[in-house]
Design a protein around this motif. Sequence first.
Motif, PDB file in Angstrom:
ATOM      1  N   SER A 171       0.982  -1.182  -0.110  1.00 21.52           N
ATOM      2  CA  SER A 171       0.023  -0.109   0.141  1.00 21.52           C
ATOM      3  C   SER A 171       1.009   1.364  -0.064  1.00 21.52           C
ATOM      4  CB  SER A 171      -0.987   0.083   1.270  1.00 21.52           C
ATOM      5  OG  SER A 171      -0.346   0.277   2.329  1.00 21.52           O
ATOM      6  N   GLN A 172       2.084   1.290   0.569  1.00 26.50           N
ATOM      7  CA  GLN A 172       2.631   2.324   0.792  1.00 26.50           C
ATOM      8  C   GLN A 172       3.567   2.708  -0.859  1.00 26.50           C
ATOM      9  OE1 GLN A 172       5.175   2.114   4.396  1.00 26.50           O
ATOM     10  NE2 GLN A 172       3.630   2.897   5.670  1.00 26.50           N
ATOM     11  N   ASP A 173       3.853   1.533  -1.309  1.00 25.13           N
ATOM     12  CA  ASP A 173       4.498   1.591  -2.644  1.00 25.13           C
ATOM     13  C   ASP A 173       3.371   2.486  -3.509  1.00 25.13           C
ATOM     14  OD1 ASP A 173       6.773   0.671  -1.979  1.00 25.13           O
ATOM     15  OD2 ASP A 173       6.447  -1.485  -3.049  1.00 25.13           O
ATOM     16  N   LEU A 174       2.166   1.881  -3.315  1.00 25.87           N
ATOM     17  CA  LEU A 174       1.016   2.547  -4.498  1.00 25.87           C
ATOM     18  C   LEU A 174       0.857   3.826  -4.046  1.00 25.87           C
ATOM     19  CD1 LEU A 174      -1.274  -0.522  -4.351  1.00 25.87           C
ATOM     20  CD2 LEU A 174      -0.193   0.505  -6.367  1.00 25.87           C
ATOM     21  N   GLN A 175       0.862   4.343  -2.529  1.00 25.66           N
ATOM     22  CA  GLN A 175       0.754   5.832  -2.205  1.00 25.66           C
ATOM     23  C   GLN A 175       1.908   6.415  -3.035  1.00 25.66           C
ATOM     24  OE1 GLN A 175      -0.483   6.219   2.171  1.00 25.66           O
ATOM     25  NE2 GLN A 175      -0.243   4.154   1.862  1.00 25.66           N
ATOM     26  N   ARG A 176       3.247   6.006  -2.570  1.00 29.53           N
ATOM     27  CA  ARG A 176       4.216   6.763  -3.480  1.00 29.53           C
ATOM     28  C   ARG A 176       4.127   7.085  -4.889  1.00 29.53           C
ATOM     29  NH1 ARG A 176       6.902   4.419   1.068  1.00 29.53           N
ATOM     30  NH2 ARG A 176       7.239   2.569   0.173  1.00 29.53           N
ATOM     31  N   SER A 177       3.483   6.003  -5.623  1.00 30.97           N
ATOM     32  CA  SER A 177       3.279   6.094  -6.983  1.00 30.97           C
ATOM     33  C   SER A 177       2.328   7.023  -7.309  1.00 30.97           C
ATOM     34  CB  SER A 177       2.901   4.727  -7.657  1.00 30.97           C
ATOM     35  OG  SER A 177       1.502   4.364  -7.164  1.00 30.97           O
ATOM     36  N   GLY A 178       1.261   7.408  -6.502  1.00 29.86           N
ATOM     37  CA  GLY A 178       0.173   8.394  -6.736  1.00 29.86           C
ATOM     38  C   GLY A 178      -1.141   7.680  -7.112  1.00 29.86           C
ATOM     39  N   LYS A 179      -1.106   6.228  -7.081  1.00 33.19           N
ATOM     40  CA  LYS A 179      -2.309   5.573  -7.380  1.00 33.19           C
ATOM     41  C   LYS A 179      -3.288   5.554  -6.321  1.00 33.19           C
ATOM     42  CE  LYS A 179      -0.529   3.178 -11.247  1.00 33.19           C
ATOM     43  NZ  LYS A 179      -1.373   3.669 -12.350  1.00 33.19           N
ATOM     44  N   TRP A 180      -2.774   5.385  -4.839  1.00 31.41           N
ATOM     45  CA  TRP A 180      -3.418   5.406  -3.756  1.00 31.41           C
ATOM     46  C   TRP A 180      -3.267   6.759  -3.096  1.00 31.41           C
ATOM     47  CZ3 TRP A 180      -3.803   0.189  -0.711  1.00 31.41           C
ATOM     48  CH2 TRP A 180      -4.477   0.439   0.282  1.00 31.41           C
ATOM     49  N   ARG A 181      -4.204   7.660  -3.501  1.00 26.10           N
ATOM     50  CA  ARG A 181      -4.031   9.013  -2.976  1.00 26.10           C
ATOM     51  C   ARG A 181      -4.363   9.265  -1.459  1.00 26.10           C
ATOM     52  NH1 ARG A 181      -7.020  13.804  -6.193  1.00 26.10           N
ATOM     53  NH2 ARG A 181      -5.961  13.205  -8.544  1.00 26.10           N
ATOM     54  N   HIS A 182      -5.226   8.655  -0.957  1.00 24.65           N
ATOM     55  CA  HIS A 182      -5.720   8.993   0.382  1.00 24.65           C
ATOM     56  C   HIS A 182      -5.876   7.481   1.128  1.00 24.65           C
ATOM     57  CE1 HIS A 182      -5.574  13.406  -0.235  1.00 24.65           C
ATOM     58  NE2 HIS A 182      -6.278  13.064  -1.354  1.00 24.65           N
ATOM     59  N   ILE A 183      -5.607   7.349   2.334  1.00 22.90           N
ATOM     60  CA  ILE A 183      -6.101   6.394   3.201  1.00 22.90           C
ATOM     61  C   ILE A 183      -6.257   6.841   4.644  1.00 22.90           C
ATOM     62  CG2 ILE A 183      -3.988   5.818   3.732  1.00 22.90           C
ATOM     63  CD1 ILE A 183      -5.253   2.679   3.985  1.00 22.90           C
ATOM     64  N   TYR A 206     -11.879  -2.153  11.972  1.00 16.45           N
ATOM     65  CA  TYR A 206     -10.658  -2.656  11.345  1.00 16.45           C
ATOM     66  C   TYR A 206     -11.213  -2.311   9.751  1.00 16.45           C
ATOM     67  CZ  TYR A 206      -6.406  -5.313  10.224  1.00 16.45           C
ATOM     68  OH  TYR A 206      -5.185  -5.558   9.700  1.00 16.45           O
ATOM     69  N   ALA A 207     -11.179  -0.978   9.338  1.00 13.30           N
ATOM     70  CA  ALA A 207     -11.524  -0.637   7.943  1.00 13.30           C
ATOM     71  C   ALA A 207     -11.017   0.656   7.615  1.00 13.30           C
ATOM     72  CB  ALA A 207     -13.064  -0.490   8.177  1.00 13.30           C
ATOM     73  N   ASN A 208     -11.286   0.878   6.378  1.00 19.60           N
ATOM     74  CA  ASN A 208     -10.608   2.086   6.026  1.00 19.60           C
ATOM     75  C   ASN A 208     -11.334   2.660   4.692  1.00 19.60           C
ATOM     76  OD1 ASN A 208      -9.115   1.936   3.187  1.00 19.60           O
ATOM     77  ND2 ASN A 208      -8.342   0.319   4.361  1.00 19.60           N
ATOM     78  N   PHE A 209     -11.387   4.002   4.535  1.00 21.30           N
ATOM     79  CA  PHE A 209     -11.676   4.494   3.345  1.00 21.30           C
ATOM     80  C   PHE A 209     -10.620   5.002   2.440  1.00 21.30           C
ATOM     81  CE2 PHE A 209     -16.121   5.545   5.292  1.00 21.30           C
ATOM     82  CZ  PHE A 209     -16.874   4.867   4.149  1.00 21.30           C
ATOM     83  N   SER A 210     -10.134   4.552   1.094  1.00 21.30           N
ATOM     84  CA  SER A 210      -9.329   5.285   0.321  1.00 21.30           C
ATOM     85  C   SER A 210      -9.885   5.783  -0.810  1.00 21.30           C
ATOM     86  CB  SER A 210      -8.419   3.894   0.194  1.00 21.30           C
ATOM     87  OG  SER A 210      -7.828   3.438   1.305  1.00 21.30           O
ATOM     88  N   ILE A 211      -8.878   6.625  -1.298  1.00 20.95           N
ATOM     89  CA  ILE A 211      -9.256   7.139  -2.720  1.00 20.95           C
ATOM     90  C   ILE A 211      -8.245   6.854  -3.742  1.00 20.95           C
ATOM     91  CG2 ILE A 211      -9.515   9.445  -3.966  1.00 20.95           C
ATOM     92  CD1 ILE A 211     -11.575   9.064  -1.989  1.00 20.95           C
ATOM     93  N   PHE A 212      -8.583   6.355  -4.818  1.00 21.07           N
ATOM     94  CA  PHE A 212      -7.462   5.601  -5.620  1.00 21.07           C
ATOM     95  C   PHE A 212      -7.709   6.623  -7.087  1.00 21.07           C
ATOM     96  CE2 PHE A 212      -7.952   1.912  -2.823  1.00 21.07           C
ATOM     97  CZ  PHE A 212      -6.572   1.515  -3.032  1.00 21.07           C
ATOM     98  N   ASP A 213      -6.523   6.880  -7.447  1.00 18.54           N
ATOM     99  CA  ASP A 213      -6.555   7.595  -8.782  1.00 18.54           C
ATOM    100  C   ASP A 213      -5.836   6.622 -10.002  1.00 18.54           C
ATOM    101  OD1 ASP A 213      -6.501   9.477 -10.765  1.00 18.54           O
ATOM    102  OD2 ASP A 213      -4.972  10.764  -9.765  1.00 18.54           O
ATOM    103  N   VAL A 214      -6.629   5.942 -10.948  1.00 19.04           N
ATOM    104  CA  VAL A 214      -6.018   4.824 -11.679  1.00 19.04           C
ATOM    105  C   VAL A 214      -6.790   5.187 -12.992  1.00 19.04           C
ATOM    106  CG1 VAL A 214      -5.869   3.126  -9.951  1.00 19.04           C
ATOM    107  CG2 VAL A 214      -7.876   3.424 -11.072  1.00 19.04           C
ATOM    108  N   GLU A 215      -6.106   4.345 -14.041  1.00 18.06           N
ATOM    109  CA  GLU A 215      -6.571   4.592 -15.425  1.00 18.06           C
ATOM    110  C   GLU A 215      -7.891   4.015 -15.884  1.00 18.06           C
ATOM    111  OE1 GLU A 215      -5.107   6.670 -17.649  1.00 18.06           O
ATOM    112  OE2 GLU A 215      -3.644   7.352 -15.931  1.00 18.06           O
ATOM    113  N   SER A 216      -8.176   2.933 -14.886  1.00 21.24           N
ATOM    114  CA  SER A 216      -9.443   2.336 -15.499  1.00 21.24           C
ATOM    115  C   SER A 216      -9.866   1.415 -14.559  1.00 21.24           C
ATOM    116  CB  SER A 216      -8.876   1.257 -16.690  1.00 21.24           C
ATOM    117  OG  SER A 216      -7.979   0.241 -16.229  1.00 21.24           O
TER     118      SER A 216
END
Length: 96
Positions: free
Chosen positions: A31-43, A50-60
């Motif tokens: 998850s931290q690799d994806l955050q660094r890449s910008g694909k996993w914007r927020h968590i 034991y849950a989260n809301f996340s924002i992803f920025d992906v192509e498809s």
Amino acid sequence: MLFQVRMDVKIPSDMPADVANEIKAREKAYSQDLQRSGKWRHIWRLVGEYANFSIFDVESNAELHDILTALPLFPYMEISVTPLCRHPSSIRENDI
């Protein structure tokens, strides 16, 4: 494409602690690799769960599917996905 993803983790109570800890360590690194890449914007952690809301920025949709199913904790998650688009009243021009 922006997506809001809710992830509820349900690790079996009979899973040995060392196995659970190893899976969680792999999950954190991935998850931290994806955050660094910008694909996993927020968590955000959901208080008391034991849950989260996340924002992803992906192509498809397919890219998001591939990311989520590669999560080490995926077999122990209930996931819901909501596609997002910019609201016309938003003052933030950088979210599309």
